[in-house]
Scaffold this active site. Structure first.
Site, PDB file in Angstrom:
ATOM      1  N   GLY A 216       7.319  14.379  -5.018  1.00  0.00           N
ATOM      2  CA  GLY A 216       7.434  13.227  -5.905  1.00  0.00           C
ATOM      3  C   GLY A 216       8.875  12.910  -6.227  1.00  0.00           C
ATOM      4  N   GLY A 217       9.386  11.848  -5.608  1.00  0.00           N
ATOM      5  CA  GLY A 217      10.707  11.344  -5.978  1.00  0.00           C
ATOM      6  C   GLY A 217      11.879  12.007  -5.293  1.00  0.00           C
TER       7      GLY A 217
ATOM      8  CE1 TYR B 167      -7.353  12.891  -2.174  1.00  0.00           C
ATOM      9  CE2 TYR B 167      -7.360  12.013   0.062  1.00  0.00           C
ATOM     10  CZ  TYR B 167      -6.800  12.077  -1.204  1.00  0.00           C
ATOM     11  OH  TYR B 167      -5.683  11.329  -1.490  1.00  0.00           O
TER      12      TYR B 167
ATOM     13  N   PRO C 133       1.447  15.069   2.691  1.00  0.00           N
ATOM     14  CG  PRO C 133      -0.526  15.625   1.570  1.00  0.00           C
ATOM     15  CD  PRO C 133       0.919  16.006   1.692  1.00  0.00           C
TER      16      PRO C 133
ATOM     17  CG  HIS D  81      -1.800  11.469  -5.239  1.00  0.00           C
ATOM     18  ND1 HIS D  81      -2.954  12.188  -5.123  1.00  0.00           N
ATOM     19  CD2 HIS D  81      -1.779  10.665  -4.151  1.00  0.00           C
ATOM     20  CE1 HIS D  81      -3.609  11.835  -4.032  1.00  0.00           C
ATOM     21  NE2 HIS D  81      -2.902  10.914  -3.413  1.00  0.00           N
TER      22      HIS D  81
ATOM     23  CG  ASP E 181      -3.791  14.346  -7.599  1.00  0.00           C
ATOM     24  OD1 ASP E 181      -4.611  13.946  -6.756  1.00  0.00           O
ATOM     25  OD2 ASP E 181      -2.560  14.310  -7.411  1.00  0.00           O
TER      26      ASP E 181
ATOM     27  CE1 TYR F 277      -2.921   3.226   0.718  1.00  0.00           C
ATOM     28  CE2 TYR F 277      -1.487   3.506   2.626  1.00  0.00           C
ATOM     29  CZ  TYR F 277      -2.430   4.013   1.755  1.00  0.00           C
ATOM     30  OH  TYR F 277      -2.872   5.306   1.883  1.00  0.00           O
TER      31      TYR F 277
HETATM   32  C1  LIG Z   1       1.160   5.849   1.327  1.00  0.00           C
HETATM   33  C2  LIG Z   1       0.812   7.165   0.704  1.00  0.00           C
HETATM   34  C3  LIG Z   1      -0.386   7.773   1.041  1.00  0.00           C
HETATM   35  C4  LIG Z   1      -0.713   9.001   0.481  1.00  0.00           C
HETATM   36  N1  LIG Z   1      -1.872   9.612   0.872  1.00  0.00           N
HETATM   37  C5  LIG Z   1      -2.186  10.826   0.353  1.00  0.00           C
HETATM   38  C6  LIG Z   1      -3.372  11.485   0.761  1.00  0.00           C
HETATM   39  O1  LIG Z   1      -4.149  10.985   1.581  1.00  0.00           O
HETATM   40  N2  LIG Z   1      -3.647  12.700   0.206  1.00  0.00           N
HETATM   41  C7  LIG Z   1      -2.815  13.279  -0.714  1.00  0.00           C
HETATM   42  O2  LIG Z   1      -3.095  14.379  -1.192  1.00  0.00           O
HETATM   43  N3  LIG Z   1      -1.670  12.673  -1.102  1.00  0.00           N
HETATM   44  C8  LIG Z   1      -1.353  11.464  -0.598  1.00  0.00           C
HETATM   45  N4  LIG Z   1      -0.197  10.857  -0.991  1.00  0.00           N
HETATM   46  C9  LIG Z   1       0.708  11.534  -1.952  1.00  0.00           C
HETATM   47  C10 LIG Z   1       1.765  12.364  -1.225  1.00  0.00           C
HETATM   48  O3  LIG Z   1       1.198  13.494  -0.628  1.00  0.00           O
HETATM   49  C11 LIG Z   1       2.858  12.838  -2.193  1.00  0.00           C
HETATM   50  O4  LIG Z   1       2.249  13.459  -3.298  1.00  0.00           O
HETATM   51  C12 LIG Z   1       3.781  11.725  -2.663  1.00  0.00           C
HETATM   52  O5  LIG Z   1       3.974  10.741  -1.682  1.00  0.00           O
HETATM   53  C13 LIG Z   1       5.132  12.290  -3.073  1.00  0.00           C
HETATM   54  O6  LIG Z   1       5.930  11.311  -3.616  1.00  0.00           O
HETATM   55  P1  LIG Z   1       7.073  10.526  -2.799  1.00  0.00           P
HETATM   56  O7  LIG Z   1       6.367   9.469  -2.024  1.00  0.00           O
HETATM   57  O8  LIG Z   1       7.923   9.993  -3.904  1.00  0.00           O
HETATM   58  O9  LIG Z   1       7.797  11.528  -1.924  1.00  0.00           O
HETATM   59  C14 LIG Z   1       0.157   9.617  -0.456  1.00  0.00           C
HETATM   60  C15 LIG Z   1       1.362   8.990  -0.784  1.00  0.00           C
HETATM   61  C16 LIG Z   1       1.697   7.779  -0.209  1.00  0.00           C
HETATM   62  C17 LIG Z   1       3.014   7.151  -0.579  1.00  0.00           C
END
Ligand SMILES: Cc1cc2nc3c(=O)[nH]c(=O)nc-3n(C[C@H](O)[C@H](O)[C@H](O)COP(=O)(O)O)c2cc1C
Length: 359
Positions: free
Chosen positions: A285-286, A135, A78, A253, A163, A25
């Site tokens: 992201g990344g 959201y 988040p 995301h 998104d 997950y």
């Molecule tokens: C396990 C997980 C849960 C996430 N849950 C949310 C969320 O509830 N709302 C949201 O806007 N983004 C969510 N994201 C996206 C993160 O905010 C972010 O855009 C993303 O993790 C950045 O990429 P990275 O994991 O490579 O740093 C989630 C990402 C992960 C990995």
């Protein structure tokens, strides 16, 4: 945590510690996960072109984002469901972020209520900066109730995830049959506020018709700054500036929504150019290295946010694990700035980066 020297080092021990279904997950993304991989590989294709002999001394990382203080240009993105990672869940994350003096963007889908996250952060810092990711729900009345809770908790900005007119399709979760939180865990911010139904917890109910009208309605509801998260197209960035949004988070995301969407750092320069300084632009992201942070700053981001690295740190070491991940990013960012001839994040300019084939 001895021997964990890099952010990437935290993933293997986290995978070891987690239920494999929960690891999938956290780690996984949409469909073939092409965008998950693109987010990191795109950073590897960008080269740094440092300046020398500028006599800047030890870099100072402190900055402001939307006029709010951050000890470094690295925020916590988040991410949902921290209790799957560690029993102290978002409480531990909140303390680590507050101790680090940087911004935690608390997820709407957190397993600790926003009021408790804020209280926890205040245990370790007098004035922690907490933002809240939202959201927009089909039921605007419920959205408003959640916003009021966030305001009362002392949140200083709302980050609207733009998104997600629908959730991304994660085939790892389908194969694992992972669709619900285990018994005893719930999304505390979705608790019904109606007195006759105190225990009821809603499912997140995304708006398939999500539009600029929703953003305008939110704008009318609250005086908090509003950031839009998940913008990749420069035209959307321009509209956001026209609509009076306060900031943009360039994000796909973490590759969890539209697979084969471009890497967030690939989208960044055009978005920065489109808004032309009218509002701050952040990126997530990344980000895994200080060099990634500096590359994003060079393309014009004022700060970046990290998602999975925080989850891995939390899994491995609770509050201390998140602290260690943030410390690594802080040290690497400072070192990169120094080797690039920059004394502060603000001194990083676009001429420091060149895009090209992989190093
Ligand atoms: C396990 C997980 C849960 C996430 N849950 C949310 C969320 O509830 N709302 C949201 O806007 N983004 C969510 N994201 C996206 C993160 O905010 C972010 O855009 C993303 O993790 C950045 O990429 P990275 O994991 O490579 O740093 C989630 C990402 C992960 C990995």
């Amino acid at each position: 945590m001895d021997g964990l020297l890099t952010v990437a080092d935290f993933e293997a021990p986290a995978a070891e510690a987690l239920d494999p279904v929960h690891y999938d997950y956290f780690a996984g993304g949409a469909r073939d996960e092409i965008t998950v991989r693109a987010n990191t590989s795109a950073f590897a294709r960008i080269r740094l072109r440092p300046r020398v002999l500028r006599g800047r001394g030890t870099p100072r990382l402190a900055t402001t984002v939307l006029g709010q203080p951050a000890s470094m240009p690295v925020l916590l993105a988040p991410t949902a469901f921290h209790r799957l990672a560690h029993p102290e869940a978002e409480r531990a994350t909140a303390r680590a972020a507050a101790r680090a003096g940087t911004v935690l963007v608390a997820a709407m889908l957190s397993t600790v209520a926003i009021e408790d996250i804020a209280a926890e952060a205040r245990k370790v810092a007098a004035d922690p900066v907490l933002w809240f990711q939202l959201y927009l729900q089909r039921d605007m009345g419920f959205t408003e109730a959640v916003v009021r809770r966030a305001e009362a908790a002392g949140v200083r900005a709302l980050v609207v995830t733009a998104d997600s007119p629908a959730l991304g399709h994660h085939e790892r979760n389908d194969r694992n049959g992972f669709h619900d939180l285990p018994p005893g865990m719930r999304c505390e911010n979705l608790r019904e506020l109606r007195a006759d139904e105190p225990g009821h917890v809603r499912q997140v109910d995304l708006s398939p018709d999500l539009s600029w009208a929703h953003v305008a309605r939110l704008r009318a509801l609250t005086d908090l700054p509003i950031l839009l998260k998940g913008v990749l197209h420069p035209e959307d960035a321009r509209i956001a500036a026209d609509e009076g949004v306060d900031g943009i988070v360039v994000s796909n995301h973490g590759g969890r929504q539209l697979d084969t969407a471009l890497a967030s750092v690939e989208a960044l320069p055009a978005v920065v150019d489109a808004v032309a300084g009218r509002l701050p632009v952040l990126l997530d992201g990344g980000i895994r290295r200080g060099t990634d942070v500096v590359k994003a700053l060079a393309y014009g981001a004022c700060a970046v946010a990290v998602g999975r690295p925080v989850v891995w740190g939390l899994t491995v070491g609770g509050e201390d694990g998140v602290t260690r991940v943030l410390d690594i990013l802080r040290d690497e960012t400072a070192h990169t700035l120094m080797l690039c001839g920059c004394g502060t994040p603000a001194e990083v300019s676009r001429d420091l980066v060149l895009a090209g084939p992989p190093c």
